[in-house]
Design an enzyme around this catalytic site. Structure first.
Site, mmCIF file in Angstrom:
data_model
loop_
_atom_site.group_PDB
_atom_site.id
_atom_site.type_symbol
_atom_site.label_atom_id
_atom_site.label_comp_id
_atom_site.label_asym_id
_atom_site.label_seq_id
_atom_site.Cartn_x
_atom_site.Cartn_y
_atom_site.Cartn_z
ATOM 1 N N GLY A 40 12.523 4.834 -5.724
ATOM 2 C CA GLY A 40 11.334 5.324 -4.792
ATOM 3 C C GLY A 40 10.036 4.771 -5.315
ATOM 4 N N GLY A 41 10.132 4.424 -6.500
ATOM 5 C CA GLY A 41 9.060 3.540 -7.122
ATOM 6 C C GLY A 41 7.923 4.331 -7.310
ATOM 7 N N ALA A 115 15.470 -4.929 -16.223
ATOM 8 C CA ALA A 115 16.427 -6.164 -15.852
ATOM 9 C C ALA A 115 15.507 -7.500 -16.255
ATOM 10 C CB ALA A 115 16.493 -6.491 -14.306
ATOM 11 N N GLY A 176 -14.115 3.710 -10.254
ATOM 12 C CA GLY A 176 -13.426 3.055 -9.050
ATOM 13 C C GLY A 176 -13.834 3.636 -7.747
ATOM 14 N N ASP A 307 4.235 -5.181 -4.178
ATOM 15 C CA ASP A 307 2.861 -5.121 -4.827
ATOM 16 C C ASP A 307 2.896 -6.333 -6.117
ATOM 17 O OD1 ASP A 307 1.997 -3.057 -3.960
ATOM 18 O OD2 ASP A 307 1.655 -1.818 -5.552
ATOM 19 N N HIS A 439 -4.817 15.383 27.211
ATOM 20 C CA HIS A 439 -5.867 15.981 26.750
ATOM 21 C C HIS A 439 -5.551 17.569 26.533
ATOM 22 C CE1 HIS A 439 -9.939 17.585 27.229
ATOM 23 N NE2 HIS A 439 -9.520 18.574 28.026
HETATM 24 C C1 LIG Z 1 -2.268 6.779 -6.365
HETATM 25 C C2 LIG Z 1 -1.635 6.075 -5.460
HETATM 26 C C3 LIG Z 1 -1.848 6.243 -3.983
HETATM 27 C C4 LIG Z 1 -1.231 5.348 -3.112
HETATM 28 N N1 LIG Z 1 -1.089 5.771 -1.959
HETATM 29 C C5 LIG Z 1 -0.467 5.073 -0.937
HETATM 30 C C6 LIG Z 1 -0.794 5.271 0.500
HETATM 31 O O1 LIG Z 1 -1.048 6.381 0.805
HETATM 32 N N2 LIG Z 1 -0.073 4.406 1.268
HETATM 33 C C7 LIG Z 1 0.493 3.400 1.120
HETATM 34 O O2 LIG Z 1 1.040 2.434 1.588
HETATM 35 N N3 LIG Z 1 0.589 2.853 -0.427
HETATM 36 C C8 LIG Z 1 -0.011 3.668 -1.402
HETATM 37 N N4 LIG Z 1 -0.174 3.220 -2.652
HETATM 38 C C9 LIG Z 1 0.316 2.061 -3.029
HETATM 39 C C10 LIG Z 1 1.978 2.017 -3.074
HETATM 40 O O3 LIG Z 1 2.598 2.922 -3.857
HETATM 41 C C11 LIG Z 1 2.619 0.400 -3.335
HETATM 42 O O4 LIG Z 1 2.054 -0.308 -2.568
HETATM 43 C C12 LIG Z 1 4.016 0.666 -3.232
HETATM 44 O O5 LIG Z 1 4.598 1.647 -4.233
HETATM 45 C C13 LIG Z 1 4.686 -0.949 -3.791
HETATM 46 O O6 LIG Z 1 6.036 -0.927 -3.657
HETATM 47 P P1 LIG Z 1 6.785 -1.877 -4.254
HETATM 48 O O7 LIG Z 1 8.161 -1.682 -3.839
HETATM 49 O O8 LIG Z 1 6.360 -3.309 -4.123
HETATM 50 O O9 LIG Z 1 6.692 -1.529 -5.910
HETATM 51 P P2 LIG Z 1 6.885 0.056 -6.660
HETATM 52 O O10 LIG Z 1 6.861 1.142 -5.760
HETATM 53 O O11 LIG Z 1 5.816 -0.061 -7.736
HETATM 54 O O12 LIG Z 1 8.339 0.005 -7.339
HETATM 55 C C14 LIG Z 1 8.438 -0.977 -8.214
HETATM 56 C C15 LIG Z 1 9.750 -0.498 -8.971
HETATM 57 O O13 LIG Z 1 10.250 -1.719 -9.913
HETATM 58 C C16 LIG Z 1 10.769 -1.053 -10.995
HETATM 59 N N5 LIG Z 1 10.657 -2.042 -12.077
HETATM 60 C C17 LIG Z 1 9.704 -2.809 -12.680
HETATM 61 N N6 LIG Z 1 10.132 -3.843 -13.393
HETATM 62 C C18 LIG Z 1 11.441 -3.831 -13.381
HETATM 63 C C19 LIG Z 1 12.416 -4.375 -14.206
HETATM 64 N N7 LIG Z 1 12.202 -5.618 -15.014
HETATM 65 N N8 LIG Z 1 13.769 -3.840 -14.132
HETATM 66 C C20 LIG Z 1 14.177 -2.923 -13.311
HETATM 67 N N9 LIG Z 1 13.051 -2.357 -12.479
HETATM 68 C C21 LIG Z 1 11.728 -2.759 -12.572
HETATM 69 C C22 LIG Z 1 9.690 -0.102 -11.170
HETATM 70 O O14 LIG Z 1 10.275 0.953 -12.335
HETATM 71 C C23 LIG Z 1 9.424 0.508 -10.049
HETATM 72 O O15 LIG Z 1 10.051 1.726 -9.865
HETATM 73 C C24 LIG Z 1 -0.586 4.314 -3.651
HETATM 74 C C25 LIG Z 1 -0.582 3.747 -4.912
HETATM 75 C C26 LIG Z 1 -1.115 4.695 -5.929
HETATM 76 C C27 LIG Z 1 -1.047 4.246 -7.349
#
Ligand SMILES: Cc1cc2nc3c(=O)[nH]c(=O)nc-3n(C[C@H](O)[C@H](O)[C@H](O)COP(=O)(O)OP(=O)(O)OC[C@H]3O[C@@H](n4cnc5c(N)ncnc54)[C@H](O)[C@@H]3O)c2cc1C
Length: 449
Positions: A40-41, A115, A176, A307, A439
């Site tokens: 779920g990240g 990884a 911020g 991201d 409406h």
């Molecule tokens: C407080 C907050 C509120 C937010 N609110 C919103 C919102 O309302 N709506 C929205 O769209 N976005 C929101 N975001 C942004 C959103 O969370 C991110 O854009 C999104 O999670 C990005 O997804 P991703 O899959 O790129 O990476 P992530 O969700 O960051 O997942 C990356 C994963 O990779 C894993 N990882 C990293 N390196 C390695 C490695 N070498 N080996 C194994 N695993 C690894 C990490 O453990 C992590 O679980 C918010 C962010 C924050 C911080």
């Protein structure tokens, strides 16, 4: 050595969506994250889901006085942060289980550990080497720290530690003025914490149009959120009373004191321990993984999404990029993301925008017409207790086609999708207006554009 058709690194929204899509097409897929709780990240664990769960409780609280106006008599005592934390943990567990179930059903194998690339066709996880044909990097982002504001994670915290708080501070300084800072300003203010927000630039939410940002500032001021613009933190001192910040704001030095400081100054790409250079994957000067429009890195069989690349940092962007990158892997084509991305900020009032901004049109010298409707005309918004804000569309001066939209007000983060469709399908302002809106609904605001 185990061998997979595709390995996905990172199980956030980008990574798990990509793994599901790849497995769906019959490939043998491995999804790797640091541990099972990371499924779920950022989105699930300390981002979208967590923050919106907290904001929802804050919204219930801020509605308490309105409920009695509606004849609903309740004895509201305030926010129990421990209960909210427990409820949010349970919610995250439930969603994580759902994602794990989907992965299992699709036949995606999971592996937990960091990884690292060994070479362009091999990764290593906990001393085990794994070979792949294709790879998708979806390692996400991490909190950006300021040099003068090191996090001690107790009194100077990031968005991540907010969700670990078991006691409420009396006061907080939020550093911020982006979406995360503004959402937390909304949260802490609604639950009765004294909020000061420091903004480096001249407006809150610098990517939004000025009228949207000003409307948010008015709403914040009305609720006694103190916003300081052109404010730069020079120094931070932690003592038993809290944190003292030395701040330069509007060319003047000021000393500010609060129980807690929240650093919400953006996020940076996360590639620690990944060693992309060993696979020949390049980074740009800001540390993002370099990709072409089809999400291929310098190594054409290794893709990067979400991201960790320099596109919009939203979960829905990561989902969209996952879909396109996997389709490219499966079909061997190189399609790109041509979709309109909605931006959403879950403040009170909520903000959403998509497509061309008024300021961008002005900078391009483009002939446009701006059509605006205020929520004051919307009966449902009045019933719901907040008729503040407006919706506006940016229309091509020649064709009348809608090019962009910005909304601040009730349900903005829902109504925006109608605008996304309008822009993607090149609908004119008149065509949109003529569509029948039920409406009374908040969406009816579009009739008045
Ligand atoms: C407080 C907050 C509120 C937010 N609110 C919103 C919102 O309302 N709506 C929205 O769209 N976005 C929101 N975001 C942004 C959103 O969370 C991110 O854009 C999104 O999670 C990005 O997804 P991703 O899959 O790129 O990476 P992530 O969700 O960051 O997942 C990356 C994963 O990779 C894993 N990882 C990293 N390196 C390695 C490695 N070498 N080996 C194994 N695993 C690894 C990490 O453990 C992590 O679980 C918010 C962010 C924050 C911080």
């Amino acid at each position: 050595m185990k061998q997979y058709d595709a390995v996905v690194i990172g199980a956030g929204p980008g990574g798990y969506e990509a793994a599901l899509e790849l497995a769906d097409s019959g490939l043998k897929v491995l999804l790797v994250d640091r541990n099972k709780e990371r499924i779920g990240g950022t989105c699930l664990n300390e981002g979208c889901i967590t923050s919106k769960s907290y904001l929802q409780s804050a919204q219930y609280l801020s509605k308490a006085s309105f409920f009695s106006d509606c004849g609903v008599m309740m004895d509201v005592k305030g926010l129990d942060i421990k209960r909210l934390r427990e409820k949010t943990i349970a919610l995250k567990d439930e969603i994580r289980s759902g994602v794990l179930w989907l992965l299992e059903q699709a036949g995606v194998e999971t592996l937990y550990g960091l990884a690292s690339f060994v070479d362009a066709n091999t990764i290593e996880v906990s001393n085990e080497k794994i070979g792949f044909g294709k790879c998708i990097i979806a390692t996400g982002s991490q909190v950006r720290e300021l040099p003068h504001l090191p996090l001690d994670k107790t009194k100077i915290i990031s968005s991540k530690e907010v969700f670990e708080l078991e006691e409420l501070p009396a006061s907080i300084i939020i550093v911020g003025g982006g979406p995360i800072g503004c959402e937390f300003a909304t949260f802490f203010n609604a639950i009765g914490v004294e909020v000061t927000q420091l903004v480096r630039g001249e407006q809150l939410l610098s990517s939004e149009d000025e009228d949207v940002s000003k409307a948010l500032l008015r709403a914040f001021k009305k609720r006694n959120i103190k916003v300081m613009t052109s404010a730069i933190v020079q120094k931070a001192e932690v003592d038993e009373k809290g944190v003292r910040l030395l701040v330069e704001a509007e060319m003047q030095e000021q000393s500010l004191q609060s129980d807690l400081v929240l650093c919400a100054t953006g996020r940076t790409p996360y590639v620690e321990g990944l060693f992309p250079e060993k696979a020949g994957v390049e980074l740009d000067e800001k540390g993002f993984i370099k990709v072409n429009a089809a999400f291929q890195t310098a190594q054409k069989h290794i893709y990067a999404i979400g991201d960790c690349i320099d596109t919009y940092a939203f979960a829905h962007t990561a989902y969209a990029e996952a879909k396109i990158a996997t389709r490219n892997i499966i079909s061997g084509k190189a399609s790109t993301n041509t979709h309109i991305t909605p931006s959403t900020t879950f403040t009170d009032p909520a903000i959403a925008s998509c497509g061309l901004k008024e300021k961008e049109a002005a900078a391009q010298g483009r002939a446009i017409e701006v059509k605006k409707a205020v929520y004051k005309v919307n009966a449902k918004a009045k019933i719901l207790g907040d008729d503040s804000g407006f919706a506006k569309i940016i229309v091509c001066g020649d064709s009348g086609v809608i090019l962009g939209a910005s909304i601040i007000g009730m349900d903005a983060t829902e109504i925006i999708h109608e605008m996304v469709i309008a822009i993607e399908k090149k609908i004119t302002a008149n065509e949109l207006k003529e569509m029948i809106h039920a409406h009374p609904t908040v969406s009816e605001i579009i009739r008045y554009l």
